[in-house]
Design a protein around this motif. Structure first.
Motif, short mmCIF file in Angstrom:
data_model
loop_
_atom_site.label_atom_id
_atom_site.label_comp_id
_atom_site.label_asym_id
_atom_site.label_seq_id
_atom_site.Cartn_x
_atom_site.Cartn_y
_atom_site.Cartn_z
N SER B 32 9.69 -7.60 7.03
CA SER B 32 9.28 -7.13 6.50
C SER B 32 8.93 -6.85 5.38
CB SER B 32 10.25 -5.59 6.62
OG SER B 32 11.18 -5.57 7.61
N PHE B 33 6.78 -5.98 5.49
CA PHE B 33 6.59 -5.52 4.78
C PHE B 33 6.29 -4.07 5.06
CE2 PHE B 33 4.36 -7.40 0.75
CZ PHE B 33 4.04 -6.25 0.40
N MET B 185 3.30 -10.37 -3.95
CA MET B 185 4.27 -10.12 -3.14
C MET B 185 4.08 -10.14 -1.37
SD MET B 185 5.85 -6.41 -4.66
CE MET B 185 6.78 -6.20 -6.13
N GLN B 186 2.63 -10.46 -1.60
CA GLN B 186 2.39 -10.69 0.33
C GLN B 186 2.56 -11.99 0.47
OE1 GLN B 186 -1.65 -8.93 -0.20
NE2 GLN B 186 -0.74 -8.00 1.98
N ILE B 197 11.12 -4.02 0.65
CA ILE B 197 11.05 -3.22 0.70
C ILE B 197 10.99 -2.01 -0.23
CG2 ILE B 197 12.68 -0.67 2.34
CD1 ILE B 197 14.40 -3.87 3.34
N PHE B 198 9.64 -1.36 0.37
CA PHE B 198 8.86 -0.55 -0.99
C PHE B 198 9.42 1.55 -1.05
CE2 PHE B 198 6.18 -3.64 -2.65
CZ PHE B 198 6.41 -4.65 -1.60
N SER B 199 10.09 1.83 -2.22
CA SER B 199 10.03 3.14 -2.56
C SER B 199 8.31 3.49 -3.19
CB SER B 199 11.17 3.57 -3.65
OG SER B 199 10.81 4.82 -3.52
N THR B 200 7.58 4.23 -3.10
CA THR B 200 6.96 3.87 -3.36
C THR B 200 5.26 5.33 -2.62
OG1 THR B 200 4.24 2.94 -3.99
CG2 THR B 200 5.15 2.31 -1.71
N LYS B 207 -1.11 1.05 1.73
CA LYS B 207 -2.30 0.50 2.49
C LYS B 207 -1.92 -1.08 3.16
CE LYS B 207 -5.55 -1.35 0.05
NZ LYS B 207 -6.63 -1.47 -1.58
N HIS B 208 -1.11 -1.87 2.17
CA HIS B 208 -0.50 -3.63 3.14
C HIS B 208 0.46 -3.26 3.62
CE1 HIS B 208 -3.71 -5.34 0.32
NE2 HIS B 208 -3.53 -3.95 -0.56
N ALA B 209 1.13 -2.04 3.44
CA ALA B 209 2.40 -2.73 4.95
C ALA B 209 2.17 -2.58 5.97
CB ALA B 209 3.33 -0.98 4.80
N LEU B 210 3.39 -3.34 6.60
CA LEU B 210 2.97 -3.97 8.23
C LEU B 210 4.16 -3.00 8.77
CD1 LEU B 210 4.15 -7.57 7.73
CD2 LEU B 210 1.70 -6.50 8.05
N GLN B 211 4.78 -2.10 7.97
CA GLN B 211 5.57 -0.38 8.57
C GLN B 211 6.00 0.42 7.66
OE1 GLN B 211 9.80 -2.52 9.55
NE2 GLN B 211 10.28 -0.59 10.78
N LYS B 212 5.86 1.71 7.88
CA LYS B 212 5.54 2.75 6.99
C LYS B 212 6.34 3.96 7.82
CE LYS B 212 1.07 1.81 6.50
NZ LYS B 212 -0.17 2.07 6.56
N VAL B 213 7.66 4.49 6.78
CA VAL B 213 8.49 5.13 6.87
C VAL B 213 8.36 6.44 5.60
CG1 VAL B 213 11.09 5.33 6.53
CG2 VAL B 213 10.43 3.64 7.72
#
Ligand SMILES: Nc1ncnc2c1ncn2[C@@H]1O[C@H](COP(=O)(O)OP(=O)(O)OP(=O)(O)O)[C@@H](O)[C@H]1O
Ligand SMILES: Nc1ncnc2c1ncn2[C@@H]1O[C@H](COP(=O)(O)OP(=O)(O)OP(=O)(O)O)[C@@H](O)[C@H]1O
Ligand SMILES: [Mg+2]
Ligand SMILES: [Mg+2]
Lengths: 222, 222
Positions: B32-33, B185-186, B197-200, B207-213
């Motif tokens: 995941s990213f 990290m990438q 998994i980022f909280s941000t 911008k670089h996320a593969l998945q966004k929640v």
């Protein structure tokens, strides 16, 4: 008007010596809305701490209006700070045993020039303005990062200071909360002539700056 | 693959009750990213703490692969954490009496599966990568905000975890340092299959996320 003249700040010595600020000259007009940006470690917090009379520079002078401050006289510093300076720390510095309301009240505790009702109203008003109405009884460890940051912001503003020094005040905030905070600060700047000096990486803040300073390795970039 | 099933987190009770997370269902694939965004107070850190097995949810289940975790068995939790999870806290949580090098070494102290030389090399390598080569002997109170944040990042990565949970890892960083951290990290994500998994709030990360929640008031927005 505040003026820094040939300000130098050095930490440590020998191998561990750090020249955090080198010969800084900066004039800060009344009603400033000034941002200090620059890489991590470039000296932004150090500059804010010196402007806030929290850190005594290694060398150089600070002027308030025409009056050169006697920097050794730290009692005088602390009176001036109490009445005139609001400080938002990069790490918030909330008192862990006090809840949000009490943390915001803290700077007013020793102010005899404001009556109790006025103090209570100001605290309530500010916590409402920063969106923490439902969290006033919570202690810092029960608050989210951005909620802690907003308590720190309210605390800096409650004394109606003439200068607010804000160290990364939006670092932990989402866009909506950031816009709201910047709004509050711009109103205070326009309507009450409060000077704001920000250390910030946040383009949302820099966007609103009337004056922008860039730091690199302890020096101001021309 | 990690899976949250019907996760609920409630703090306090009665008037002070907070439903920080409500019936969360989320699947986190290997490699995941993923970014978790949302307003201040929406539940991001709480979700990270639960994913990091640091906080026991009020209700719901956590699956690792097909294996349902027995959440009461916190010893098992702490072993799994030590070997598999790297955590970057929103408030860094560095040990004040240890310098940067020692802080980064900490997670490796009780690892018997890595030899001493390998440990020392990893620590040095990471502190170099995050740009702190000249600051390794400094204690937290001698470091700038962003320097502390970078020590916390290095510490989270030093154990070569399979999952890294990063709570606002770039909040105190300028653009150049942020880009550098995201780069590191990438690479780990692509080349070593480390899940991030980022909280941000930081658009540079999202911008670089593969998945966004998106979280709002403790719930995932569809
Ligand atoms: N220990 C606690 N006791 C009571 N309430 C808590 C506790 N920890 C968190 N909360 C509350 O739970 C909610 C979610 O908190 P959380 O830290 O997860 O938010 P967040 O999305 O990370 O916010 P931020 O962006 O400000 O960091 C908040 O309203 C917070 O006040
Ligand atoms: N008490 C101290 N002792 C030694 N060095 C220090 C101390 N405080 C700060 N420094 C060093 O001085 C330099 C400037 O620090 P400062 O906190 O002003 O940077 P900054 O621009 O605010 O950084 P950031 O954006 O990361 O918050 C840094 O290299 C830091 O390591
Ligand atoms: Mg700083
Ligand atoms: Mg948080």
């Amino acid at each position: 008007v505040m003026r820094l003249e040939n300000i130098t700040m050095t930490y440590g010595e020998g191998n561990s010596r750090v020249d955090a600020l080198k010969n800084i000259n900066l004039e800060i007009p009344n009603k400033s809305f000034l941002t200090i940006s620059g890489p991590s470690g470039s000296g932004k917090s150090t500059m804010l701490n010196i402007l806030g009379l929290l850190t005594k520079p290694t060398a150089g002078s600070i002027y308030l209006g025409d009056k050169k401050l006697v920097l050794d006289d730290f009692d005088k510093m602390s009176d001036y700070r109490l009445f005139n300076i609001g400080f938002i720390f990069q790490s918030f510095n909330l008192v862990p045993v006090l809840n949000a309301k009490e943390n915001v009240m803290l700077p007013l505790m020793i102010r005899q020039d404001i009556d109790e009702k006025e103090k209570a109203d100001r605290v309530e008003m500010l916590l409402l303005e920063v969106g923490l109405k439902d969290h006033i009884l919570k202690k810092p460890d029960e608050l989210s990062g951005g909620q802690k940051q907003r308590v720190a912001i309210a605390r800096a503003l409650v004394g109606k200071p003439t200068i607010v020094l804000a160290d990364e005040p939006t670092a932990n905030l989402d866009s909506e909360n950031s816009e709201n905070i910047i709004d509050i600060m711009q109103k205070m700047n326009r309507d009450h002539k409060v000077a704001f000096i920000f250390s910030t990486h946040d383009p949302r803040v820099v966007k609103h700056a009337l004056q922008k300073v860039e730091l690199k390795d302890g020096e101001i970039l021309k």
